[in-house]
Motif scaffolding. Sequence first.
Motif, PDB file in Angstrom:
ATOM      1  N   UNK A  48       0.864  -1.175   0.000  1.00  0.00           N
ATOM      2  CA  UNK A  48       0.000   0.000   0.000  1.00  0.00           C
ATOM      3  C   UNK A  48       0.905   1.230   0.000  1.00  0.00           C
ATOM      4  N   UNK A  49       0.303   2.402  -0.148  1.00  0.00           N
ATOM      5  CA  UNK A  49       1.063   3.656  -0.142  1.00  0.00           C
ATOM      6  C   UNK A  49       0.302   4.725   0.631  1.00  0.00           C
ATOM      7  N   UNK A  50       1.039   5.754   1.003  1.00  0.00           N
ATOM      8  CA  UNK A  50       0.415   6.978   1.503  1.00  0.00           C
ATOM      9  C   UNK A  50       1.347   8.133   1.203  1.00  0.00           C
ATOM     10  N   UNK A  51       0.789   9.330   1.190  1.00  0.00           N
ATOM     11  CA  UNK A  51       1.567  10.524   0.889  1.00  0.00           C
ATOM     12  C   UNK A  51       2.108  11.123   2.184  1.00  0.00           C
ATOM     13  N   UNK A  52       3.426  11.286   2.239  1.00  0.00           N
ATOM     14  CA  UNK A  52       4.025  11.978   3.384  1.00  0.00           C
ATOM     15  C   UNK A  52       3.646  13.453   3.273  1.00  0.00           C
ATOM     16  N   UNK A  53       3.215  14.022   4.387  1.00  0.00           N
ATOM     17  CA  UNK A  53       2.799  15.428   4.397  1.00  0.00           C
ATOM     18  C   UNK A  53       3.555  16.165   5.500  1.00  0.00           C
ATOM     19  N   UNK A  54       3.722  17.449   5.313  1.00  0.00           N
ATOM     20  CA  UNK A  54       4.456  18.248   6.304  1.00  0.00           C
ATOM     21  C   UNK A  54       3.793  18.243   7.680  1.00  0.00           C
ATOM     22  N   UNK A 106       5.619   9.916  -1.958  1.00  0.00           N
ATOM     23  CA  UNK A 106       4.901   8.694  -1.594  1.00  0.00           C
ATOM     24  C   UNK A 106       5.742   7.811  -0.688  1.00  0.00           C
ATOM     25  N   UNK A 107       5.082   7.193   0.265  1.00  0.00           N
ATOM     26  CA  UNK A 107       5.706   6.217   1.157  1.00  0.00           C
ATOM     27  C   UNK A 107       5.140   4.849   0.775  1.00  0.00           C
ATOM     28  N   UNK A 108       6.025   3.891   0.569  1.00  0.00           N
ATOM     29  CA  UNK A 108       5.619   2.526   0.235  1.00  0.00           C
ATOM     30  C   UNK A 108       5.622   1.671   1.497  1.00  0.00           C
ATOM     31  N   UNK A 109       4.566   0.891   1.656  1.00  0.00           N
ATOM     32  CA  UNK A 109       4.433  -0.029   2.780  1.00  0.00           C
ATOM     33  C   UNK A 109       4.341  -1.450   2.237  1.00  0.00           C
ATOM     34  N   UNK A 110       4.928  -2.381   2.969  1.00  0.00           N
ATOM     35  CA  UNK A 110       4.961  -3.780   2.534  1.00  0.00           C
ATOM     36  C   UNK A 110       4.922  -4.666   3.766  1.00  0.00           C
ATOM     37  N   UNK A 111       4.146  -5.762   3.707  1.00  0.00           N
ATOM     38  CA  UNK A 111       4.080  -6.687   4.849  1.00  0.00           C
ATOM     39  C   UNK A 111       3.701  -8.080   4.373  1.00  0.00           C
ATOM     40  N   UNK A 112       3.996  -9.052   5.227  1.00  0.00           N
ATOM     41  CA  UNK A 112       3.618 -10.440   4.944  1.00  0.00           C
ATOM     42  C   UNK A 112       3.429 -11.203   6.242  1.00  0.00           C
ATOM     43  N   UNK A 113       2.531 -12.173   6.191  1.00  0.00           N
ATOM     44  CA  UNK A 113       2.350 -13.070   7.321  1.00  0.00           C
ATOM     45  C   UNK A 113       3.455 -14.115   7.241  1.00  0.00           C
ATOM     46  N   UNK A 114       4.289 -14.155   8.261  1.00  0.00           N
ATOM     47  CA  UNK A 114       5.400 -15.101   8.300  1.00  0.00           C
ATOM     48  C   UNK A 114       4.995 -16.448   8.879  1.00  0.00           C
ATOM     49  N   UNK A 115       4.027 -16.420   9.804  1.00  0.00           N
ATOM     50  CA  UNK A 115       3.626 -17.650  10.477  1.00  0.00           C
ATOM     51  C   UNK A 115       2.249 -17.464  11.091  1.00  0.00           C
ATOM     52  N   UNK A 116       1.469 -18.542  11.078  1.00  0.00           N
ATOM     53  CA  UNK A 116       0.179 -18.526  11.771  1.00  0.00           C
ATOM     54  C   UNK A 116       0.077 -19.777  12.629  1.00  0.00           C
ATOM     55  N   UNK A 117      -0.271 -19.553  13.878  1.00  0.00           N
ATOM     56  CA  UNK A 117      -0.550 -20.640  14.819  1.00  0.00           C
ATOM     57  C   UNK A 117      -1.889 -20.344  15.467  1.00  0.00           C
ATOM     58  N   UNK A 118      -2.930 -21.009  14.972  1.00  0.00           N
ATOM     59  CA  UNK A 118      -4.268 -20.762  15.489  1.00  0.00           C
ATOM     60  C   UNK A 118      -4.677 -19.322  15.269  1.00  0.00           C
TER      61      UNK A 118
END
Length: 156
Positions: A48-54, A106-118
């Motif tokens: 996702x992205x968002x705009x950095x603002x002052x 623009x600021x770029x965001x990145x994420x992932x699920x590394x592990x799920x336990x229940x």
Amino acid sequence: MAEPAPPVADIVDALRRHTGDECFACGRSNPIGLHIDDFDIRGDDVVATFAARHDLQGTIGNLHGGIAATALDEILVWAGILQEQVLCVTGRLELRYRRPVGVAGEIDLRARVDERRGNRLMISGSLDPGDGSTSVTAKGLYLVSHTIAEIMEQTG
């Protein structure tokens, strides 16, 4: 066999309706919010992205560290939403600030699920200023609160 996940745009729209589109991080109706948007899945990552603002600065010209933390917390939650089809809440969040982030562009965001336990998800991600460098990294423990199917049913 599990049902296929709804399209990303349908999930984003349903969750925005569920919250009245007022979320500080991703709500479009929140006048002072970050307005994180353009959610997608690319490879193993949710982006996702968002705009950095002052008005989001801490020291002159740099994004406030708490804003960076908020943006990362949000994209980590969205990784749970889009990759595991669950809404989750933060149990623990660890950040590493590598370099300042400017408040222009623009600021770029990145994420992932590394592990799920229940009902426990380990999720990691990064905040990048759009120049290919990583400025802040995060990892955290997230706890499932609802399924996306439940939310989709409520918002129709």
